[in-house]
Design an enzyme around this catalytic site. Structure first.
Site, PDB file in Angstrom:
ATOM      1  N   ARG A  96       0.919  -1.419   0.218  1.00  0.00           N
ATOM      2  CA  ARG A  96      -0.711   0.051   0.246  1.00  0.00           C
ATOM      3  C   ARG A  96       0.773   1.309   0.019  1.00  0.00           C
ATOM      4  O   ARG A  96       2.150   1.280   0.091  1.00  0.00           O
ATOM      5  CB  ARG A  96      -1.126  -0.196   1.450  1.00  0.00           C
ATOM      6  CG  ARG A  96      -0.533   0.017   2.493  1.00  0.00           C
ATOM      7  CD  ARG A  96      -1.006   0.664   3.596  1.00  0.00           C
ATOM      8  NE  ARG A  96      -0.723   0.270   4.989  1.00  0.00           N
ATOM      9  CZ  ARG A  96      -0.187   2.173   5.435  1.00  0.00           C
ATOM     10  NH1 ARG A  96       0.379   3.248   5.243  1.00  0.00           N
ATOM     11  NH2 ARG A  96       0.236   1.380   7.105  1.00  0.00           N
ATOM     12  N   ASN A  98       2.039   4.936   1.858  1.00  0.00           N
ATOM     13  CA  ASN A  98       2.498   5.391   2.712  1.00  0.00           C
ATOM     14  C   ASN A  98       2.918   6.923   2.331  1.00  0.00           C
ATOM     15  O   ASN A  98       1.623   7.431   2.011  1.00  0.00           O
ATOM     16  CB  ASN A  98       3.485   4.938   3.600  1.00  0.00           C
ATOM     17  CG  ASN A  98       3.566   4.746   4.719  1.00  0.00           C
ATOM     18  OD1 ASN A  98       1.948   4.390   5.208  1.00  0.00           O
ATOM     19  ND2 ASN A  98       4.454   4.467   5.769  1.00  0.00           N
ATOM     20  N   ASN A 144       8.828   6.827   5.243  1.00  0.00           N
ATOM     21  CA  ASN A 144       8.231   7.460   5.585  1.00  0.00           C
ATOM     22  C   ASN A 144       8.565   8.286   5.371  1.00  0.00           C
ATOM     23  O   ASN A 144       8.568   8.911   3.532  1.00  0.00           O
ATOM     24  CB  ASN A 144       8.351   6.714   7.068  1.00  0.00           C
ATOM     25  CG  ASN A 144       6.952   5.996   7.950  1.00  0.00           C
ATOM     26  OD1 ASN A 144       5.980   7.013   7.249  1.00  0.00           O
ATOM     27  ND2 ASN A 144       6.946   5.275   8.808  1.00  0.00           N
ATOM     28  N   ASP A 192       9.533   8.356  12.497  1.00  0.00           N
ATOM     29  CA  ASP A 192       8.205   8.120  11.925  1.00  0.00           C
ATOM     30  C   ASP A 192       7.716   8.986  10.183  1.00  0.00           C
ATOM     31  O   ASP A 192       8.866   9.558   9.011  1.00  0.00           O
ATOM     32  CB  ASP A 192       7.081   7.824  12.300  1.00  0.00           C
ATOM     33  CG  ASP A 192       5.945   7.307  11.595  1.00  0.00           C
ATOM     34  OD1 ASP A 192       5.160   8.150   9.623  1.00  0.00           O
ATOM     35  OD2 ASP A 192       4.513   7.059  11.847  1.00  0.00           O
TER      36      ASP A 192
END
Length: 281
Positions: A96, A98, A144, A192
């Site tokens: 998927r 991100n 990220n 992140d």
């Protein structure tokens, strides 16, 4: 504890990707696992929610209005009238979209990851407005945070399991010379989402670290914002002067989430951000 406010009370499973849309005076953010794109206007308090047909990793404003979405099966466009169409349809089973970011030239740098977080199963791809896609990093794991220095010559990037913020040299849309800027020590969480401020410092959210950190352009840690929630996911400057730091958070995977897990937090006058470009497509 950091002097924070609750900008948006929410119960997002995986809140992510805060982006200040200067043209509209609003914050855009997503709940990846609930397939929702949220907006929040701090001046009026108005909020909107758009449900997508797939998990949505990021949503960014387009130069002509509407949104560009990093979805499960590729990158799509939402026109100002709400119509959806694919820009780059690239479905890969078990993978998927991100986090994503828009560079100063208007290109979208979109990350992917596998649901099982298999090593090397993700990518970082640069997309232009005509749908041209070039894979920049073919072997990421959890692609990220991505951001650029004020002069656009450096790109900062996080592949979360590496526990590093990396830096690249950027020239004509190409990223080379990858090297570590900073390493996150064991027990401090995983890097992140990130943002870069007007001084060229990198602010990064620490998943399972309950904090936002700021690193100087030389990689020195010079500020820590402790938070009440264990899983902050990303941060971005917003507001009229780009001085308020908005922080998205997550509830997913927590046995006993904090009451504010899933909300959007704000730290007023945290610093001074950079204007975020809109996608040129």
């Amino acid at each position: 504890m950091t002097a924070y406010e609750v900008a948006v009370h929410a119960r997002a499973e995986l809140g992510e990707g805060p982006t200040w849309d200067a043209a509209a005076g609003r914050l855009i953010w997503v709940d990846i696992l609930s397939s929702r794109v949220h907006t929040y206007d701090p001046a009026s308090g108005r909020r909107t929610v758009r449900t997508t047909e797939q998990h949505v990793g990021a949503a960014k404003p387009r130069a002509g209005g509407g949104l560009v979405l990093n979805l499960r099966d590729g990158v799509g466009l939402v026109d100002p009238d709400g119509t959806f169409r694919w820009l780059h349809h690239d479905p890969v089973p078990g993978r998927r979209g991100n986090d994503a970011a828009v560079a100063s030239d208007g290109s979208l740098w979109a990350g992917t990851m596998r649901y099982d977080e298999a090593r090397g199963g993700g990518t970082l791809t640069r997309l232009t407005g005509d749908g041209t896609a070039e894979v920049v990093l073919p072997d990421a794991t959890v692609s990220n945070g991505t951001g650029w220095s004020p002069d656009g010559r450096l790109m900062y990037y996080v592949d979360s399991p590496t526990r590093r913020i990396d830096v690249f040299d950027v020239d004509d849309g190409r990223a080379t010379g990858r090297r570590p800027l900073a390493r996150i020590e064991e027990g401090a969480g995983f890097p992140d989402g990130l943002t870069v401020d007007a001084d060229g410092c990198v602010w990064v959210a620490l998943w399972d670290g309950a904090a936002i950190r700021r690193y100087t352009p030389t990689g020195t840690l010079d500020r820590v914002l402790p938070l009440p929630v264990p899983r902050p996911t990303a941060c971005a400057f917003g507001g009229p002067g780009l001085t308020d730091l908005y922080i998205t958070t997550a509830r997913t995977g927590l046995r006993t989430p904090h009451p504010l897990s899933g909300s959007v937090l704000a730290v007023r006058d945290a610093g001074r951000g950079l204007p975020q470009p809109a996608f040129a497509g």
